[in-house]
Design a protein around this motif. Structure first.
Motif, short mmCIF file in Angstrom:
data_model
loop_
_atom_site.label_atom_id
_atom_site.label_comp_id
_atom_site.label_asym_id
_atom_site.label_seq_id
_atom_site.Cartn_x
_atom_site.Cartn_y
_atom_site.Cartn_z
N MET D 1 0.83 -1.21 0.00
CA MET D 1 0.00 0.00 0.00
C MET D 1 0.86 1.25 0.00
O MET D 1 0.54 2.23 0.67
N ASP D 2 1.92 1.26 -0.78
CA ASP D 2 2.79 2.42 -0.83
C ASP D 2 2.06 3.67 -1.30
O ASP D 2 2.42 4.77 -0.92
N LEU D 4 -0.51 4.91 -0.42
CA LEU D 4 -1.11 5.70 0.67
C LEU D 4 -0.11 6.67 1.27
O LEU D 4 -0.49 7.66 1.88
N HIS D 5 1.17 6.36 1.13
CA HIS D 5 2.18 7.19 1.78
C HIS D 5 3.22 7.77 0.84
O HIS D 5 3.92 8.69 1.20
N HIS D 6 3.30 7.20 -0.36
CA HIS D 6 4.32 7.68 -1.30
C HIS D 6 3.69 8.08 -2.63
O HIS D 6 2.67 7.51 -3.04
N TYR D 175 -1.49 13.72 -0.28
CA TYR D 175 -2.47 12.67 -0.46
C TYR D 175 -3.84 13.33 -0.63
O TYR D 175 -4.18 14.27 0.12
N SER D 177 -6.88 13.50 0.35
CA SER D 177 -7.85 13.11 1.37
C SER D 177 -9.18 13.78 1.09
O SER D 177 -9.27 14.73 0.33
N SER D 213 -15.84 0.31 9.73
CA SER D 213 -15.43 -0.39 8.51
C SER D 213 -16.37 -1.52 8.10
O SER D 213 -16.34 -1.98 6.97
N GLU D 233 -13.27 6.93 2.88
CA GLU D 233 -11.95 7.16 3.47
C GLU D 233 -11.93 6.75 4.93
O GLU D 233 -10.97 6.17 5.43
N ARG D 234 -13.02 7.09 5.65
CA ARG D 234 -13.09 6.73 7.06
C ARG D 234 -13.17 5.20 7.21
O ARG D 234 -12.59 4.63 8.14
N MET D 235 -13.87 4.54 6.30
CA MET D 235 -14.09 3.10 6.43
C MET D 235 -12.91 2.27 5.96
O MET D 235 -12.62 1.22 6.52
N PHE D 236 -12.24 2.75 4.89
CA PHE D 236 -11.23 1.91 4.25
C PHE D 236 -9.86 2.58 4.13
O PHE D 236 -8.89 1.92 3.73
N GLY D 237 -9.79 3.88 4.40
CA GLY D 237 -8.49 4.55 4.40
C GLY D 237 -7.79 4.54 3.06
O GLY D 237 -6.55 4.54 3.01
N ASP D 239 -7.55 2.17 1.01
CA ASP D 239 -6.91 0.89 0.74
C ASP D 239 -7.78 0.03 -0.20
O ASP D 239 -8.80 -0.53 0.21
#
Lengths: 367, 441, 367, 441
Positions: D1-2, D4-6, D175, D177, D213, D233-237, D239
């Protein structure tokens, strides 16, 4: 209750052993453990747990009180972090829902989040975090509160919460073997791997804790922090520490939450008011006429004493379109009403200042 | 005008007590005023000091008031007063903040104060009955407070201040301004009586209504006279000898106007009669007919009237008063134009305002107060379609007070909600739509 | 205009030479000096001053624009301190009415008040003070602004305002002969007798001015002060100075003023929405029927190509109870509306912090 | 899941520009992104860095992009990027405060800045076209700024910062959001499109609606999918491979649901199809009849279907999709109970909510968003009389941001009004009134 299922996850039927919240009124919500042998007593009457078991959550339980034969009821609710917060004693220092909601959103909390919370306090915010995030590392420096929270989190089935007894301001966040903690160490790891990407500091001196965060936050991601401080001087020292430690996008905000009640105000038209005054005037005019006759009589008769002769009193009016004097119930169908909103008589004008900041420790490129 | 700045006999003043509560008293000479647990004082002892002075009540001989007469057991003994030079009891608030102190020395501070206190409340009551000064009670309490030495310096201070406030015997004598009168009513729980009005909202009202010392104002006041008092204070500043000519015409929907709160003001009856006129809504909209008034009564020459016998004279004077009053009603309802329309009433504003505004000069403000925004919403929608009103808008004004202690600055944690809303518009004079030009092309 | 009468006192008829305010819109109010030879030009047309003269204040002046033959109008208003404030350019730093109202009330301003104001600034608050108080002593340290205000106060007929050019932070408030001031010295008094009982300090460093107040405030009365500062650090230093100089009852507050517009939102009932969808469904069902026939045909005929055969398009719906697509004017009588309030799109969330304090210099008794 | 952060190829990200504005871009590899006056960069140059990184655009050879091709004159030249380690452009605001500086050194500071600037805007534009760095432009401007030396140190700094922000070429890759998406819409002026919703109000909604979730939610979303994105976004972030089973059933009043904004999300089409279901209000209230569906179409055995010819197969697949969809509608509208009802719609809520709430489990929240409090007022009055709703109440949540600069702390002078309101109630199950006891006395 099946101990593997959190009472905070969705459940439908009230069962023996469940943690439930009894809603008496918005300001009076009480947690119970459902036990067929128990009664729930209120000043409005007693409700047997037995009458709850087997019913769906949200059920109204109604009784007639034996003494006064009055209709009385409660609702049996399933706990949620927000209802749990409402059920806490008012004296408890808690992070209220408008604040906790905003903090969670600004820190982008979701199942992929790993969150640090210090301190645990009443644990109310911990419940909201636990519902949403992947893992919560909560720290509490006060030993009594730590023990209370440890038990509560266990009873409430929050497996994604690690609680540690710690003064983070002096001892930091790293969790080692033999520390008083609920952390489950894998194999022979010497310390917990935390890698938090969101941090919430509800501490008197967050500036002491900020420099110690680098050891436990994720290195290669953007990490957010929120410091929760009631006084502005704390904000100033917090900003100083955050800047010194390389946190950026520093912004302080306040949250103002208000609750509105729906009420009705009677529509009182000018015409009705005038009609009422006309009624008064009619009575008065009778009086004037009588007084005029009296006055004429007095002036004619030199000997009569005006003061002594009886002054006629007009009869009291009966006409009143607004039901004054008699207490009218709000919404009485005999009157016209205008819908209005009314704010609570006492508002929470200040909870705390929220100072947010962000940091990426390691900006190197991955491929 | 010493009564505006100095404590004067027979004046109404407002006392601020250590509890933060307020008390209104009339300063009758040679009497005493009891403040309950905060002691009692002689009115004569405070006359002549500047308004705003803070006094401490002290007892020279502690055993003296403790006599054996059981009647006196619950009577507050009257003490002497001395001026306090330092302000006690600033603007700190009751509710405690959990995370202000540094965590390191905070570990032992849970629930301290109430739980670990060895003196019973009976003992404290006894001390209070003995009229021991606040300082001394606190000293005794510290002695018996087992955990006091465990507290941090800061929390010791906090504890002492709280206790001192609770038992100290002092009071401040303030000028009874309209703002203090409002504060007193709100603290008494009379929120609904004053339609939930806040100081900041009525302050805004006075300014946007352009209240001046020379204005003639048409007013409805359902706050028992509080609004009228605010206006009088702004117009005349409490000065009974003011040379300003302003007048407030108060319309009322009941048989008599309710301006009860003016009884606390220090305006003379004559002053109020000169500057405040009351007319019922019915008299205002359907005023008496002048010739009819004259048909009921005709004044006789003064010389003649003076020679009437006592009984007759009284009857005549009553009738004469009625006669002038009726003519004044005609004057106020048909021959006057007003410098502002100011309404704080729960009558339906959308039916009221268009009619009353007819009596307002062009370019002058129309200002309505309501506890509820929805009422003013309905009103503005009505006024939008009426060309006699310019730009009606709704305003909300709220004050947010801070705990104003250096190093611990923060907005108060809780405050009163509400405060009401204002509708502000200007009365204007619409022009007929000019005819279209003949098209030139 | 009669120069002895202030244009701010109540006047009824628009006259040659008057200072008047032309109201074009709430955000566009312009001062004019009425001059029979002048025109007032707006983008909506030109209005002759002649057409205003002799009419009552508050009159609407209406024209038809020559070019487009459009109805266009303005209102000619008499100035009040509040309308004057609204007419000032938005960029000007001014004390807005919610703040100035509250300050005047907290300092109990009335005809018996003598007030000190530093600095004068745009002069907008000076007008509000001048309307109400016995005398205003206003101080301005900037020479250009001083000269501007001096002229303005003269033009506006504010005889109860004394304006002095002064940096009060360094030179205090005492007014002496030969100082640049509008003060009229009596006989051979060496300095003005001020005896203010209310003080308003709108200064960057009020803490420099506070110690200098003792020379000019009334000695035997309770005197109030209000310091107006945008930043919290200024409040801190101000409280420090006030405490040091013996001021008591120190309290800082903020004022939050909001303006609400009255608007309408269309009432769109569920029934109407369903009716609209039924219309869509009817069209669709025709389509389904057609497609079903087509599908059956395709399945029967092995050679036909389903993709290529034309898919019938249902006709567009005509039924729309909400007038979508066509732009409906708010309040259109063909629809039902709900009255709603809307706050300004941009609110003044902060003006300044207001720090109040009080002092009695001489508490001796008079008899 | 890169992702999400990269920063990842083909990802939607949001860029924060020096002006404070936002820009959403899809990172197509081997292309460049132009930021107008702030320069342009190669997508490939930023891939792999952490999301949240701030980059500066620089030009190694200043004369190079200034070629003679007139086509390129207005094209932003593509520069190189380097990571910025210091944060530029914090949370100071544009509007200036008059009385922050000490008065002593303030006398000369009126109207400085705009008036005394010797460079023409054409000259500045020319410099910008030459892609000179922000620093350099500012340096040239200072040279030509006749009064710069007269400014105080503090105001010089202020001036420089303002100018730097105006000409600097840097950007932050964030990101995308839900909060940033909302901020982008609001800054674009799409306030009405998102029903004036604020981040704090939707944040409150997510919490009081108890979004989890695993929840099954019934939802109406008139914000073009923004609310659904907040929930996802709240439920699955973010992903795509989330193992959580939560679902959102979106009811719509038009032929198709408008969830356009989901196109900016990085969720796969499959993910959205699995977790977001759309049903029209009519289908929900008047669902298709199961036997009727079956009468229109019957699936043939898989084996058989596989052997259909290309054209037929497509027609069959379409019909099959329709068939499953119809059965799903039946399922969602008649056989499901939901874990919350969440509405952001301008349909009349008082007619809508009582009907939809029938499908909500006991003890689960009902949360409605409206831009206007009056709409929720009408709704709560309706719900008060309906025993299936517990304690409906209206809440207002507002964030007040500060200029968070030490020594100059104050709330921002202006901020967006509005933000909307929430109605929060719980679905409950009323009990019949128990019969009266027979009286005992």
């Amino acid at each position: 209750m099946d101990s593997s299922v959190s009472p905070f996850s969705y459940r439908d039927i009230i069962q023996e052993g469940d943690l439930a919240l009894v809603w008496i009124s918005r300001d009076n919500i009480k947690p119970i453990i459902v036990d067929a042998n128990h009664m729930f007593n209120t000043r409005y009457g007693s409700f047997s747990h037995k009458s709850m078991i087997g019913k769906p959550y949200g059920s109204q339980i109604a009784i007639r009180t034996k003494g006064q034969n009055r209709f009385s009821f409660i609702h049996v609710m399933q706990p949620s972090p927000e209802l749990w917060t409402l059920s806490l004693p008012h004296r408890t220092q808690i992070v209220y829902t408008p604040d906790s909601s905003y903090i969670m959103q600004r820190l982008n909390c979701n199942p992929c989040s790993t969150v640090i919370e210090a301190g645990t306090g009443s644990g109310s915010f911990s419940h909201a975090f636990a519902r949403t995030v992947g893992h919560l590392y909560s720290y509490e420096f006060h030993s009594v509160r730590y023990e209370q929270a440890l038990k509560e989190f266990k009873d409430h089935g929050l497996p994604n919460v690690t609680l540690t007894h710690r003064d983070v301001c002096s001892d930091g966040f790293t969790i080692k073997r033999n520390d008083p903690t609920s952390y489950l160490f894998q194999d022979d790891a010497a310390q917990a791997t935390i890698n938090a990407n969101a941090v919430f500091l509800d501490l008197p001196a967050p500036w002491d804790a900020v420099p110690l965060l680098d050891q436990v936050i994720a290195r290669d991601q953007k990490v957010g922090v929120c410091c929760f401080s009631p006084c502005i001087e704390q904000v100033d020292k917090t900003i100083e520490a955050l800047e010194k430690c390389g946190w950026t996008e520093i912004q302080m905000v306040e949250i103002q939450g208000k609750q509105w009640e729906s009420r009705r105000q009677m529509v009182r038209t000018l015409d009705d008011a005038l009609e009422r005054l006309r009624d008064v005037r009619r009575r008065k005019e009778e009086g004037i006429e009588r007084r005029k006759q009296m006055y004429d009589a007095v002036l004619k008769d030199d000997e009569a004493d005006g003061e002594k002769s009886e002054r006629p009193q007009p009869p009291k009016t009966k006409f009143n379109p607004f039901g004054k004097g008699t207490r009218v119930r709000e919404g009485d169908v005999n009157y016209q009403w205008k819908q209005v909103t009314k704010v609570e008589p006492e508002i929470k004008s200040h909870t705390s200042f929220l100072t947010f900041a962000f940091k990426i420790m390691d900006k190197s490129r991955i491929c | 005008m010493d009564y505006l700045h100095h404590i004067t006999a027979d004046q109404h003043v407002i006392l601020k007590l250590p509890s933060g509560n307020w008390k209104i008293v009339e300063l009758k000479p040679h009497t005493s005023v009891s403040l309950g647990k905060f002691g009692a004082f002689q009115v004569d002892d405070i006359i002549g000091y500047p308004l705003g002075t803070q006094f401490e009540i002290y007892y020279e001989n502690q055993s003296q008031p403790n006599d054996d007469d059981p009647k006196n057991k619950n009577r507050t003994p009257v003490g002497k007063v001395r001026i306090m030079d330092e302000d006690v009891g600033g603007s700190t608030e009751g509710s405690e903040l959990s995370n202000v102190n540094s965590s390191a020395n905070n570990m032992n501070l849970i629930n301290i104060g109430n739980e670990i206190q060895a003196m019973t409340s009976e003992q404290i009551e006894e001390l209070k009955r003995q009229s021991i000064s606040g300082e001394e009670i606190v000293a005794k309490m510290i002695e018996s407070h087992s955990a006091f030495h465990k507290k941090t310096l800061q929390s010791q201070e906090k504890y002492l201040n709280r206790k001192k406030r609770k038992f100290a015997k002092y009071f401040t004598v303030e000028y009874l301004s309209a703002s203090f009168l409002l504060q007193w009513l709100l603290e008494k729980g009379d929120t609904q009586k004053v339609l939930d009005m806040s100081e900041e909202t009525v302050a805004m009202l006075l300014n946007v209504a352009n209240i001046r010392s020379e204005g003639q104002y048409l007013c409805m006041d359902e706050t028992g006279g509080l609004l009228v008092y605010f206006m009088l204070e702004r117009m005349f500043g409490g000065d009974n000898n003011s040379s300003h000519t302003g007048k407030i015409v108060v319309l009322h929907e009941n048989e008599h106007a309710n301006l009860d709160l003016l009884k606390y003001s220090n305006y003379s009856e004559k002053f109020i009669n000169d500057h405040v006129k009351t007319v019922s809504l019915l008299d205002f909209f359907e005023p008496p007919n002048e010739s009819e008034i004259d048909s009921y009564f005709k004044p006789i020459p003064k010389e003649e009237a003076r020679q009437l016998k006592a009984g007759k004279k009284n009857a005549y004077q009553r009738r004469l008063k009625w006669y002038y009053n009726q003519h004044e009603i005609v004057q106020l309802s048909t021959k006057s134009q007003y410098d502002a329309l100011i309404i704080a009433s729960t009558l339906q504003l959308s039916t009221l305002v268009p009619l009353l505004a007819e009596k307002v000069h062009g370019s002058r403000p129309v200002v309505c107060y309501s506890q509820f925004k929805e009422i003013l919403l309905e009103l503005t929608h009505t006024l939008y379609t009426d060309l006699r009103f310019l730009a009606p808008s709704i305003s909300e004004t709220r004050v947010r007070p801070y705990q104003s202690v250096r190093g611990k600055l923060h907005p108060l944690m809780t405050m009163r909600g509400g405060g009401g809303y204002l509708m502000w518009a200007h009365r204007v004079i619409p022009a007929p739509e000019p005819p279209a030009h003949e098209t030139e092309d």
